[in-house]
Motif scaffolding. Sequence first.
Motif, short mmCIF file in Angstrom:
data_model
loop_
_atom_site.label_atom_id
_atom_site.label_comp_id
_atom_site.label_asym_id
_atom_site.label_seq_id
_atom_site.Cartn_x
_atom_site.Cartn_y
_atom_site.Cartn_z
N TYR A 11 0.78 -1.19 0.11
CA TYR A 11 -0.14 0.02 0.08
C TYR A 11 0.91 1.51 0.09
CZ TYR A 11 -4.61 -2.05 0.68
OH TYR A 11 -5.84 -2.78 0.72
N SER A 12 2.17 1.21 1.15
CA SER A 12 2.64 2.42 0.98
C SER A 12 3.74 2.60 -0.40
CB SER A 12 3.88 2.30 2.04
OG SER A 12 4.58 3.44 2.13
N ASP A 13 4.24 1.78 -1.05
CA ASP A 13 4.75 1.81 -2.50
C ASP A 13 3.74 2.36 -3.43
OD1 ASP A 13 6.93 0.87 -1.28
OD2 ASP A 13 6.69 -1.26 -2.06
N LEU A 14 2.52 1.64 -3.41
CA LEU A 14 1.62 2.21 -4.40
C LEU A 14 1.18 3.78 -4.16
CD1 LEU A 14 -0.24 2.03 -6.86
CD2 LEU A 14 -1.89 0.89 -5.45
N ALA A 15 1.15 4.02 -2.83
CA ALA A 15 0.82 5.47 -2.53
C ALA A 15 1.88 6.32 -3.01
CB ALA A 15 0.71 5.61 -0.94
N TYR A 16 3.19 5.86 -2.91
CA TYR A 16 4.25 6.63 -3.48
C TYR A 16 4.27 7.21 -4.76
CZ TYR A 16 9.21 7.76 -4.72
OH TYR A 16 10.32 8.37 -5.11
N ALA A 17 3.66 5.95 -5.52
CA ALA A 17 3.55 6.19 -7.16
C ALA A 17 2.48 7.20 -7.44
CB ALA A 17 3.38 4.91 -7.83
N TRP A 18 1.62 6.83 -6.83
CA TRP A 18 -0.11 7.81 -7.03
C TRP A 18 0.57 9.24 -6.59
CZ3 TRP A 18 -3.05 6.20 -9.99
CH2 TRP A 18 -3.72 5.12 -10.01
N MET A 19 1.30 9.38 -5.31
CA MET A 19 1.67 10.96 -5.21
C MET A 19 2.50 11.71 -6.13
SD MET A 19 3.17 12.41 -1.66
CE MET A 19 4.60 11.39 -1.71
N ASN A 53 -4.05 5.35 0.06
CA ASN A 53 -3.40 3.96 0.21
C ASN A 53 -2.34 4.38 1.42
OD1 ASN A 53 -3.28 2.06 -2.32
ND2 ASN A 53 -3.96 3.71 -3.18
N TYR A 54 -2.03 5.36 1.50
CA TYR A 54 -1.02 5.58 2.95
C TYR A 54 -1.96 5.48 4.23
CZ TYR A 54 3.20 7.59 0.78
OH TYR A 54 4.30 7.54 0.08
N GLN A 55 -3.13 5.78 4.12
CA GLN A 55 -3.91 5.47 5.31
C GLN A 55 -4.29 4.16 5.52
OE1 GLN A 55 -5.29 8.16 7.27
NE2 GLN A 55 -5.62 6.16 8.71
N SER A 56 -4.42 3.22 4.47
CA SER A 56 -4.51 1.58 4.55
C SER A 56 -3.20 1.19 5.00
CB SER A 56 -4.86 1.27 2.96
OG SER A 56 -6.16 1.72 2.62
N ALA A 57 -2.18 1.65 4.57
CA ALA A 57 -0.99 1.13 5.06
C ALA A 57 -0.83 1.81 6.76
CB ALA A 57 0.42 1.71 4.52
N LEU A 58 -1.25 2.85 7.30
CA LEU A 58 -1.26 3.12 8.40
C LEU A 58 -1.98 2.49 9.45
CD1 LEU A 58 0.24 5.22 10.35
CD2 LEU A 58 -1.82 6.87 9.93
N ASP A 59 -3.24 2.17 8.94
CA ASP A 59 -4.10 1.07 9.80
C ASP A 59 -3.52 -0.08 10.06
OD1 ASP A 59 -5.92 3.35 9.60
OD2 ASP A 59 -7.12 2.60 7.90
N ILE A 60 -2.94 -0.82 8.85
CA ILE A 60 -2.17 -2.12 9.34
C ILE A 60 -1.29 -1.85 10.26
CG2 ILE A 60 -1.23 -3.92 8.09
CD1 ILE A 60 -2.64 -3.34 5.38
N ARG A 61 -0.39 -0.81 10.12
CA ARG A 61 0.84 -0.88 10.96
C ARG A 61 0.61 -0.54 12.48
NH1 ARG A 61 4.46 1.95 5.95
NH2 ARG A 61 5.22 -0.02 5.03
#
Length: 646
Positions: free
Chosen positions: A88-96, A107-115
């Motif tokens: 999720y974090s990698d894809l968020a980087y690409a989208w940004m 996508n960053y929020q999804s990564a944060l929830d899991i972490r």
Amino acid sequence: MRIIRVFSLFFLVLTFSTNSFSQSIFEVLDSLKVELQQSKTPTEEAAILSELTWFYVQVSLDTAVMYGKKAIEVANDLNDPVLLSQAYSDLAYAWMEKGELVNARENYQSALDIRYEIGDSSKIYGTITNLGSVYQRDFQSDSAMANYLKALAFFERSGNERNADFIRNNIGVIYLELKNYRKALEILEQVAKYREANEDYYNLATTLNNLGSIHKHQGDDKKSEETYLKALEIYKDIGDAYYTSTTYNNLATLYNSQKRSKLAIEFAEEGLKLAEQAGATYDYVLLLSNLAQSYSDLKEFPKSKQYYLESVAGFKAQNAEEDLMTMYLLMSPVYAALNMPDSSAHYTQEYIALQRKLSEQEILELTSDLETKYQSEKKDKEIAENQLALRTKNIQLFGSLGLAVILAIVGYLLYNQQKLKNRQLQQEVELKAALAQIETQNKLQEQRVLISRDLHDNIGAQLTFIISAIENLKYFDPIKETLSHRYESIADFAKQTITELRDTIWAMNAGQITWEQLASRISNYLQNAEKASSIKFDFQVSENLTSEHQLASADGIQVYRILQEGIQNAVKYADPNTISVKVYEQELSLHLEINDDGKGFDESKILPGNGLFNMRKRAEELGGTISIISEKGKGTQIHLIWPTNS
């Protein structure tokens, strides 16, 4: 001038030197593709896909997005939270980097929830920083700063100076965006020294780009050019297409401001190639606008017109309204030079309309802040009055007990003295309450006068300048006869805008306004909207709302702005044939209904914008409620209800 915003990446550290980066990154990509083909388990496949996503951001954003989606799909099937959060974090980087900020934030929020669930503190605060970067790119400086400060405190405590450096850089960029150039220069020069000392040349180049922008804003064009060229040299050595194109754009903007048009064209054309290669959509449009300006300065108006039209289409797609407003202003003289008066007048009107819209949004923010301050002061006054009342009751109680003990001794004398004390205390309470109310009213009036003066001096002066400029254009040969009636129409429109601005200032200074006055403003607004479109408007005010009905001026402005937002949304998105507006009183409540027969929408399937948010916020500040009912193909109804004593 493009400010480069850099965000922290905490999941992978580059170890390539600047001289070999370009060659090495392609070698790494080829190696990862081979490993992907030879992967034996889904776990290996997901990890390799994530790395491909990250590295491809430097080469091709579309390819990076493709690999990122695959990584999420594989990690999700594995039910592996560590791999899934990383994907999720990698894809968020690409989208940004692609400019798709909504997708990046999700996508960053999804990564944060899991972490948060797995308790990985370093990754948690890294993701918080990345979310701050998304907010920063979306010009939400307050949310960005809140995220940065939270993450910075953690990394400073843990001694992670590299990540802390990234965050300090981003804070410096926020100060740059807020035009606090002194503070931005102080922070970013420290960041540049740290990065140069640690041979972090890739990130040093981004800081140099921002320092170049600061020098330009401070009027030091020579130092600005030197700093940009140093950043460009680093990016070209690294082989980063995205940031190289951004630096080319910054240099083209600088050269255009110096009227070095041919050099600006040379750098803009080089930047276009790289922006297209990297899929950097917004930078591509900025470079087009620079080419349009260069050719206009060279008086090659057909080429300038072509690039301006492409820029307008691009900025509309990006929803970049401030950039779009600048394009409209610059296009008008180009069309005039091409002897196309109708088009010149059209884009001048578009500029005025968009400037008016953005100015009203700014006024909305100012008046909302004023109302918030007023409510805070009102609450403070109520607390003070309650404390005084409690104090009075306590004094009376103890006084009564004392009288009961010594009544036989002192008798009538103390009784009279106590009455005198009570009377004096009551007068003191009344005096303090009156003084507090006067002080609150004075502060509120001072704020109103200050905002009114700012509106008159700033926005009024700008509109007056537009009228003066248009009046002067009527005397330009050889097109003055052709365009005179167009310029007069535009001037009349700007004068009408000034009249409405003065009405707003008057309403802010007035304590109360009548329904007759508000209904007149609404009626004028709807008549103008009908003239400007093919839509039929119907306005009805209930007979029980007579001219004697009054409401606070702040409430009147809130109602009027809600109506404006509702009408603008209907005209812009609903494509209706008719729009009806009703105002009436029912069961001690006031009602405003806006109905259109347009195409409607499903609110759950759209991303709510500032318009819907602001309407609901205004309704809340009125002490009322607002409902928005819409169905595709069946139109939209907006129903505002607020109490008559609001």
